[in-house]
Design a protein around this motif. Structure first.
Motif, PDB file in Angstrom:
ATOM      1  N   GLN A   1      26.520  39.080  30.851  1.00  0.00           N
ATOM      2  CA  GLN A   1      26.522  38.859  31.907  1.00  0.00           C
ATOM      3  C   GLN A   1      28.069  38.966  32.649  1.00  0.00           C
ATOM      4  OE1 GLN A   1      24.382  37.762  34.338  1.00  0.00           O
ATOM      5  NE2 GLN A   1      22.658  37.468  33.261  1.00  0.00           N
ATOM      6  N   THR A   2      29.225  38.614  31.735  1.00  0.00           N
ATOM      7  CA  THR A   2      30.535  38.771  32.166  1.00  0.00           C
ATOM      8  C   THR A   2      30.796  40.459  32.789  1.00  0.00           C
ATOM      9  OG1 THR A   2      31.118  36.885  31.077  1.00  0.00           O
ATOM     10  CG2 THR A   2      32.853  38.526  31.608  1.00  0.00           C
ATOM     11  N   TYR A   3      30.447  41.281  31.792  1.00  0.00           N
ATOM     12  CA  TYR A   3      30.978  42.763  31.775  1.00  0.00           C
ATOM     13  C   TYR A   3      29.791  43.492  32.466  1.00  0.00           C
ATOM     14  CZ  TYR A   3      34.598  41.692  28.622  1.00  0.00           C
ATOM     15  OH  TYR A   3      35.861  41.026  27.923  1.00  0.00           O
ATOM     16  N   TYR A   4      28.601  43.138  32.501  1.00  0.00           N
ATOM     17  CA  TYR A   4      27.742  43.981  33.245  1.00  0.00           C
ATOM     18  C   TYR A   4      26.712  43.496  33.993  1.00  0.00           C
ATOM     19  CZ  TYR A   4      29.494  47.643  29.977  1.00  0.00           C
ATOM     20  OH  TYR A   4      29.957  48.830  29.482  1.00  0.00           O
TER      21      TYR A   4
ATOM     22  N   ARG B   1      37.233  41.826  36.624  1.00  0.00           N
ATOM     23  CA  ARG B   1      36.962  40.286  36.504  1.00  0.00           C
ATOM     24  C   ARG B   1      36.425  39.397  37.650  1.00  0.00           C
ATOM     25  NH1 ARG B   1      40.470  38.597  32.464  1.00  0.00           N
ATOM     26  NH2 ARG B   1      41.579  40.132  31.395  1.00  0.00           N
ATOM     27  N   LYS B   2      36.050  38.335  37.247  1.00  0.00           N
ATOM     28  CA  LYS B   2      35.085  37.544  38.244  1.00  0.00           C
ATOM     29  C   LYS B   2      35.828  36.033  37.941  1.00  0.00           C
ATOM     30  CE  LYS B   2      30.749  39.765  37.801  1.00  0.00           C
ATOM     31  NZ  LYS B   2      31.216  40.550  36.557  1.00  0.00           N
ATOM     32  N   ALA B   3      36.061  35.562  38.951  1.00  0.00           N
ATOM     33  CA  ALA B   3      36.511  33.887  39.061  1.00  0.00           C
ATOM     34  C   ALA B   3      35.399  33.047  38.361  1.00  0.00           C
ATOM     35  CB  ALA B   3      36.649  33.413  40.472  1.00  0.00           C
ATOM     36  N   THR B   4      35.989  31.994  37.395  1.00  0.00           N
ATOM     37  CA  THR B   4      35.118  31.350  36.671  1.00  0.00           C
ATOM     38  C   THR B   4      35.190  29.975  37.465  1.00  0.00           C
ATOM     39  OG1 THR B   4      37.023  30.543  35.321  1.00  0.00           O
ATOM     40  CG2 THR B   4      35.466  32.379  34.269  1.00  0.00           C
TER      41      THR B   4
ATOM     42  N   GLN C   1      45.177  28.813  44.596  1.00  0.00           N
ATOM     43  CA  GLN C   1      46.232  28.693  43.909  1.00  0.00           C
ATOM     44  C   GLN C   1      45.975  28.143  42.419  1.00  0.00           C
ATOM     45  OE1 GLN C   1      48.985  30.490  44.418  1.00  0.00           O
ATOM     46  NE2 GLN C   1      47.462  31.255  46.205  1.00  0.00           N
ATOM     47  N   ILE C   2      44.695  27.290  42.432  1.00  0.00           N
ATOM     48  CA  ILE C   2      44.506  26.587  41.030  1.00  0.00           C
ATOM     49  C   ILE C   2      44.505  27.814  39.761  1.00  0.00           C
ATOM     50  CG2 ILE C   2      42.633  25.224  39.971  1.00  0.00           C
ATOM     51  CD1 ILE C   2      44.261  23.640  41.960  1.00  0.00           C
ATOM     52  N   SER C   3      43.900  28.657  40.258  1.00  0.00           N
ATOM     53  CA  SER C   3      43.654  29.895  39.428  1.00  0.00           C
ATOM     54  C   SER C   3      44.925  30.306  38.514  1.00  0.00           C
ATOM     55  CB  SER C   3      42.887  31.137  39.927  1.00  0.00           C
ATOM     56  OG  SER C   3      43.490  31.514  41.082  1.00  0.00           O
ATOM     57  N   TYR C   4      45.824  30.379  39.373  1.00  0.00           N
ATOM     58  CA  TYR C   4      47.328  30.849  39.144  1.00  0.00           C
ATOM     59  C   TYR C   4      48.200  29.837  38.052  1.00  0.00           C
ATOM     60  CZ  TYR C   4      45.819  34.620  42.256  1.00  0.00           C
ATOM     61  OH  TYR C   4      45.265  35.503  42.830  1.00  0.00           O
TER      62      TYR C   4
ATOM     63  N   GLY D   1      39.100  38.555  44.264  1.00  0.00           N
ATOM     64  CA  GLY D   1      39.585  39.494  43.459  1.00  0.00           C
ATOM     65  C   GLY D   1      40.831  39.937  42.821  1.00  0.00           C
ATOM     66  N   HIS D   2      41.657  38.925  43.153  1.00  0.00           N
ATOM     67  CA  HIS D   2      43.208  39.129  42.802  1.00  0.00           C
ATOM     68  C   HIS D   2      43.462  38.355  41.539  1.00  0.00           C
ATOM     69  CE1 HIS D   2      47.264  40.254  43.689  1.00  0.00           C
ATOM     70  NE2 HIS D   2      47.649  39.137  43.121  1.00  0.00           N
ATOM     71  N   PHE D   3      43.441  39.115  40.441  1.00  0.00           N
ATOM     72  CA  PHE D   3      43.425  38.246  39.162  1.00  0.00           C
ATOM     73  C   PHE D   3      44.952  38.436  38.595  1.00  0.00           C
ATOM     74  CE2 PHE D   3      39.157  39.223  39.580  1.00  0.00           C
ATOM     75  CZ  PHE D   3      38.464  37.924  39.095  1.00  0.00           C
ATOM     76  N   THR D   4      46.089  38.966  39.219  1.00  0.00           N
ATOM     77  CA  THR D   4      47.482  39.256  38.821  1.00  0.00           C
ATOM     78  C   THR D   4      48.023  38.147  39.350  1.00  0.00           C
ATOM     79  OG1 THR D   4      47.227  41.537  38.510  1.00  0.00           O
ATOM     80  CG2 THR D   4      49.366  40.628  38.806  1.00  0.00           C
TER      81      THR D   4
END
Length: 905
Positions: free
Chosen positions: A310-313, A394-397, A403-406, A494-497
Motif C-alpha cells: 500500500q505504501t509503495y504501490y 511519500r505520503k502523510a501518515t 507543522q506537526i509533521s516537522y 507533498g513537502h517531506f523535507t
C-alpha cells in the motif's frame, strides 16, 4: 664479655632437648615407645624406628624425606623405610642434611594418605614424578568431556523447553508514538502500528516469496532454520564490543522481528537461537515465511508486506507484480539506503539519486537470482526486467499534517541520534516523546510565514513566485531549547523535507559576524595577535583585488586577477568594519577574512555552534561571505551565542523518552550545559554592531519589533537565497527564503520574485522574523543587551588614510554654506557618516544618525534593503567559484546541515 658473643657449637648428640630425651630413656617412664617403635603400619612414618642401628640409642622415629616422600611411600604400598633402605634425605635430621641421625634436626613429614586409599579425581596424578604428575589421564579427560556435553545438553533442553514460539499477531499490535508539547499536553499520537495488516500466505504472491528466498536465504526450504556460523559471528562480535548481527536465515530473522526485547546481549542471542530451533521444528516453512513477511520493516513506517504494498504501490499485496516484488525485497536490505525517495534525515549519503541507483541495482540482481534459481521463467524474467517500477512518493501518515509533521520528524531524529533505538524499533510504536516545542510560538511562526506569503507572493499569477519555500527556527539563548520551527507546507501537501533542518541553502552575509568575531579574538597577521577593533577601516569600494598576507593577490583559473564585487558600484572608500556590517558590504569582510585567516573564521563559527560538515571545505576568500550551508536551527543557535554574551548550548528538541511510562534506558537526557564559547566582551561587541544593522542598516524593517534587538541580513549569489537572523536576550530566530526546482532540488534565482528585481534578506525574511518575534515576545520585558566595552585596537587596511583631527568632528546634517577651501586627495573618499564619526566609546546606535551611510543605503531600496551586499559577489570568484565551493550552493540537501549533524533533527 659481650652478651652478643657467638654461642659455642652444640654437641653432635642433638642438643639440649635431645640430651633430655636421651636421659629420660625408655626406663624413665616419660615415654614408653616413640611412634613407629612398634613397627606397626599404623604407627610407621616409613622411617627407621627409634633406637635402630642407624640412629643409636635414644633416637626418635621420624621421616627423612618429608611429607611428599612419605606420601609416595604410602602410595607404593606403605612399606617402611629401614636402615638398609633410607630415604634420600629429609628436610631436617636426615643423614644427608646438616645434622645426621644424632644431630639436632628432627624429621616432621608424615604420610597423609592411608595405604591403598584412592582420590575421586586423581589430579595431580599419584605415583607419577615430575611433569608426568600434571598430565591428566585419559579417564579424567573423557570423564570431564562427557560431563560437559551432558551439562550442555541439559542446558539446551531446559532452554528449549522454556521458550515459546512467537506469534506474528502479537508483533502486529497497534501502538502509536505519542508526542507532547513543552507544557506536557499531547501534541499528536501517531506512528506505524496502525499501518500494519497481516495476510495469509495465499495472499502473498509466489514471486514475493521467492524474491525474498533468492535474495536472503536460498536454502530456506532445506535448512534447519539456524545458521551456527552466523551465531558464532554474532557472539564473537559481541565479545569484541560490537553490535550483534542480524539473523542469517529467514527463520532467525522472523524470530528477531518478533522478539520484544531489543537488548544486544549474549543472553538474548542464545534465547533467539533456542526459539529459532523450536520454530524450525514446530512450524512449517510456509508459516515461517508468512510470519517473516508480515513482521518485516520496509521503511516509511510500513511493517509487513501488505502495508509495504500500500505504501509503495498503492495496492494490496496479492496484486503485486514480480518486478514490484523485487523492489520491495530490496528494501529488506535497509530501507534507509534502498528507498528511492531517499532518507537524508538519517544519513546524508541516502540521497534520492543514490538510493534510486542502489535500488535499481539490487532490483535487477534479485530478478536475476530468481531467474537463475528457476523461480522465474524466461518470459516472465524478460517482462519483469524490462522497466524498473518506480514506487510512489511519500505520503502523510495519521496526524502528520502541517507543522506537526516537522516537529515530530525533528524529535524523532533527535531520539535516534541520542539513543540506541533504531528506526525500525521506534516505528513499532509505544514511545512517549516529550519535546521542547512551545505550541503558541510554533503557531505564531507558522502564522507569520503564511501571512507574509499571502501578502507578497502570488504563485497563481506569477511564475517566479512558484516554488518559493521558507525555513525557520527559534532557539532559547544560553539553553539550546528549540521552541519553534517552520519546516514547510506540510506532509499533506507533498513537502517531506524539513526546511528548518536541511543543508544546501547558503547563508550569505549572515556569516559576516563570525568574521568580525574572529578578528576581535585573533587579530590579523599584522596585529601580532592583538584583537581588531570594529572601528578599523577597510576599503569598501566595488571590484577590488583580494591580497594575500605575502602581498600577492588571488588569481582565477586562467591566472587573471580575482576581483571581489559588491552588489553595486558605489565608491564607499575606506569605511569602518562597523559601517561595512551595517550596509552589508562584501569587499571589507573578504579582505578581513584573509587577513585574520579563514581557519580562524571557521573555528569561531564552530565554537558558536555551526557544524563542521555544513561549512564549505574551500577556505577561499568567498568563505567569508557565506558559502557555507548550515541549517536554520544551527544559525539560530549560533546567534544565540552572541545573545548570551558568548555562552553556547547545543540545540535540543526532546527532554525525555518513555516506554510504557518508564524512562527509555538507552536515551541520554540531552539538555546541554552552556559553555563559554566566546569571550563575553567579544560577543557583546558583535551584538552592538548587529544592533546598528537594525537601527541604521539593511535590517531596518526589524525596527518594527519595537524593542532592543540585533540581527543580520544575508543574500547570496544570483539571489538564490535570502536570510535574516536576529535575536533578543530571550529568543534567537533565523528565517531562510529560497526557490527550489521540485524535480532536481536545485536552487533557482529569486530575481523577479514578489514582483521586485531581487529578494534581499532585509525584505521578506525580515518581515517574517519581525511578525513572529512580536507575537512570541508579547508580554515580556525588553531586557536590552549588556554594555559593549571598547575592544581591540584599530588596525586599518593598508592604504587607509591616516586620521586627522577634522575626522573626529561630527559633520552637520546639512551641507555647509561655504565649501571647504582646501581640497585634498581624500576628498575622493566619501565623507564619513554620522555613525562613523562617533567615537569608539560612544556606540549608541542612535549616534549613527541618518547621514551618508543611511542616505545611500536607503536610496537604493527604501527601508534598508541589503544594499551593496549580495554576499556571493557579482562577478567572478576565486577558483572555484562561489557556487562550486560548497558543492551544494545550487542543490539543496537535508543531511549534513542538521542541527546535530549526521543524524539530523
Amino acid at each position: 664479655m659481650s652478651e652478643h658473643r657467638r654461642k659455642p657449637p652444640q654437641p653432635q648428640g642433638g642438643g639440649r632437648a635431645e640430651a633430655r630425651r636421651g636421659q629420660s630413656g625408655p626406663s624413665s617412664g616419660r615415654r614408653a615407645a616413640p611412634r613407629g617403635a612398634t613397627e606397626s603400619p599404623s604407627d610407621s612414618y616409613g622411617s627407621p624406628s627409634y633406637g635402630s642401628e642407624a640412629t643409636g640409642p635414644g633416637g626418635e622415629d621420624r621421616p627423612y624425606g618429608g611429607r611428599a616422600e612419605a606420601r609416595r611411600a604410602a602410595q607404593k604400598g606403605g612399606r617402611r623405610r629401614t636402615a638398609d633402605n633410607p630415604p634420600p634425605g629429609g628436610r631436617r635430621g636426615g643423614p644427608s642434611g646438616p645434622s645426621g641421625p644424632t644431630g639436632p634436626g628432627r624429621g616432621r613429614g608424615r604420610a597423609t594418605t592411608a595405604p591403598g586409599k584412592k582420590r575421586f579425581i586423581d589430579y595431580p596424578r599419584a605415583g607419577k614424578d615430575g611433569w608426568r604428575r600434571w598430565v591428566p589421564s585419559w579417564k579424567l579427560v573423557s570423564g570431564l568431556f562427557i560431563g560437559f556435553v551432558g551439562s550442555l545438553m541439559v542446558m539446551v533442553g531446559v532452554g528449549y523447553a522454556m521458550v515459546s514460539i512467537p506469534n506474528e499477531n502479537d508483533a502486529a499490535k497497534s501502538q502509536n508514538n505519542v508526542y507532547y508539547w513543552a507544557d506536557n499536553t499531547q501534541m499528536v499520537a501517531t506512528g506505524t502500528g496502525v499501518n500494519r495488516q497481516n495476510v495469509n500466505i495465499d495472499q502473498i504472491p509466489e514471486a514475493m516469496r521467492y524474491a525474498v528466498i533468492s535474495a536472503e536465504n536460498k536454502s530456506f526450504y532445506q535448512d534447519s532454520g539456524v545458521d551456527p556460523m552466523g551465531i558464532a559471528r554474532a557472539v564473537a562480535n559481541m565479545a569484541r564490543g560490537g553490535q550483534t548481527q542480524g539473523g542469517s536465515t529467514i527463520t532467525q530473522q522472523y524470530v528477531k522481528n518478533t522478539y520484544l526485547s531489543q537488548d544486544q546481549t549474549l543472553t538474548r542471542k542464545f534465547k533467539e537461537m533456542f526459539i529459532s530451533i523450536k520454530v524450525g521444528a514446530k512450524l512449517g516453512k510456509n508459516d515461517i515465511l508468512q510470519g517473516y513477511l508480515n513482521t518485516s520493516y520496509f521503511g516509511r513506517g510500513a511493517y509487513g508486506i501488505q502495508a509495504a504494498a500500500q505504501t509503495y504501490y498503492g495496492k494490496n499485496a496479492v496484486d503485486l507484480k514480480p518486478s514490484e516484488c523485487a523492489v520491495l525485497a530490496a528494501l529488506l536490505k535497509g530501507p534507509t539506503y534502498y528507498d528511492p525517495a531517499g532518507n537524508q534525515d538519517l544519513d546524508k549519503s541516502a540521497t534520492p539519486q543514490a538510493n534510486l541507483k542502489r535500488s535499481q541495482d539490487r532490483w535487477a540482481w534479485i530478478l536475476g537470482e530468481m531467474h537463475k534459481d528457476k523461480h522465474l521463467s524466461d518470459v516472465d524474467y524478460q517482462k519483469a526486467i524490462k522497466k524498473y517500477p518506480q514506487p510512489d512518493g511519500r505520503k502523510a501518515t495519521k496526524g502528520m499534517t502541517g507543522q506537526i509533521s516537522y516537529l515530530a520528524d525533528t524529535a524523532k531524529k533527535y531520539v535516534l541520534a541520542h539513543s540506541d533505538i533504531t528506526e525500525a524499533q521506534f516505528d513499532k510504536g509505544g514511545y512517549q516523546i516529550y519535546t521542547t516545542f512551545d505550541k503558541k510560538k510554533v503557531n505564531a511562526l507558522s502564522k507569520a510565514v503564511k501571512s507574509v506569503q499571502k501578502e507578497r507572493l502570488d504563485p497563481k499569477h506569477r511564475d517566479l513566485d512558484k516554488y518559493v519555500q521558507f525555513g525557520a527556527a527559534s532557539v532559547k539563548p544560553a539553553d539550546g531549547r528549540i521552541v519553534a520551527l517552520y519546516g514547510g507546507d506540510g506532509y499533506e501537501n507533498g513537502h517531506f523535507t524539513n526546511n528548518a533542518d536541511t543543508s544546501g541553502v547558503p547563508v550569505g552575509s549572515t556569516w559576516k559576524p563570525f568574521v568580525l568575531a574572529a578578528a576581535m579574538q585573533y587579530g590579523t597577521y599584522k596585529s601580532d595577535g592583538q584583537g581588531v577593533s570594529p572601528m578599523s577601516k577597510y576599503n569598501g569600494n566595488d571590484h577590488l583585488k583580494v591580497y594575500k598576507p605575502d602581498g600577492s593577490y588571488y588569481l582565477n583559473k586562467d591566472n587573471t586577477p580575482f576581483y571581489q564585487n559588491n552588489e553595486g558600484p558605489k565608491p564607499w572608500g575606506y569605511i569602518t568594519l562597523r559601517k561595512a556590517m551595517e550596509q552589508s558590504i562584501n569587499t571589507p569582510f573578504v579582505q578581513l577574512g584573509v587577513d585574520v585567516g579563514m581557519t580562524h573564521v571557521r573555528d569561531v563559527a564552530k565554537t558558536a555552534g555551526i557544524l563542521d560538515q555544513s561549512m564549505s571545505q574551500n577556505l577561499n576568500p568567498s568563505f567569508a561571505i557565506g558559502t557555507s550551508t548550515p541549517s536554520a536551527i544551527r544559525m539560530a543557535d549560533a546567534y544565540a551565542t552572541f545573545a548570551a554574551s558568548g555562552k553556547q548550548a547545543d540545540p535540543y528538541s526532546v527532554t525525555a523518552v518513555k516506554v510504557n511510562g518508564a524512562d527509555a534506558p538507552s536515551f541520554v537526557k540531552p539538555k546541554p550545559a552552556p559553555k563559554q564559547a566566546l569571550e563575553a566582551d567579544i560577543a557583546n561587541n558583535v551584538t552592538n554592531v548587529l544592533e546598528n544593522v537594525i537601527q541604521n542598516g539593511t535590517g531596518q524593517k526589524a525596527r518594527a519589533l519595537g524593542r532592543t534587538a540585533a540581527g543580520k541580513t544575508g543574500t547570496t549569489d544570483e539571489n538564490k537565497s535570502a536570510w535574516f537572523v536576529g535575536y533578543t536576550q530571550q529568543l534567537s530566530t533565523s528565517v531562510a527564503m529560497f526557490r527550489e526546482n521540485p524535480k532536481d532540488h536545485k536552487l533557482l534565482s529569486m530575481n523577479g520574485t514578489a514582483g521586485v528585481d531581487s529578494i534581499h534578506g532585509g525584505d521578506i525574511p525580515t518581515l517574517v522574523w519581525t511578525e513572529y518575534m512580536q507575537d512570541a515576545l508579547k508580554g515580556t520585558n525588553d531586557l536590552g543587551f549588556p554594555n559593549a566595552p571598547e575592544i581591540g585596537t584599530v588596525q586599518n587596511e593598508a592604504g587607509a588614510p591616516s586620521p586627522t583631527p577634522s575626522v573626529t568632528i561630527t559633520p552637520s546634517q546639512t551641507p555647509s554654506a561655504t565649501p571647504s577651501p582646501s581640497p585634498s586627495k581624500t576628498t575622493t573618499t566619501p565623507s564619513p557618516s554620522a555613525s562613523e564619526s562617533c567615537q569608539f566609546g560612544a556606540w549608541d546606535p542612535n549616534c549613527n544618525g541618518n547621514g551618508n551611510g543611511n542616505g545611500n543605503g536607503n536610496g537604493n531600496d527604501t527601508g534598508g534593503v541589503d544594499t551593496g551586499g549580495v554576499d556571493g559577489g557579482g562577478g567572478t570568484t576565486p577558483t572555484p567559484t562561489v557556487t562550486d565551493t560548497t558543492g551544494t550552493g545550487n542543490t539543496r540537501g537535508n543531511g549534513n546541515g542538521g542541527f546535530f549533524g549526521g543524524q539530523t533533527g
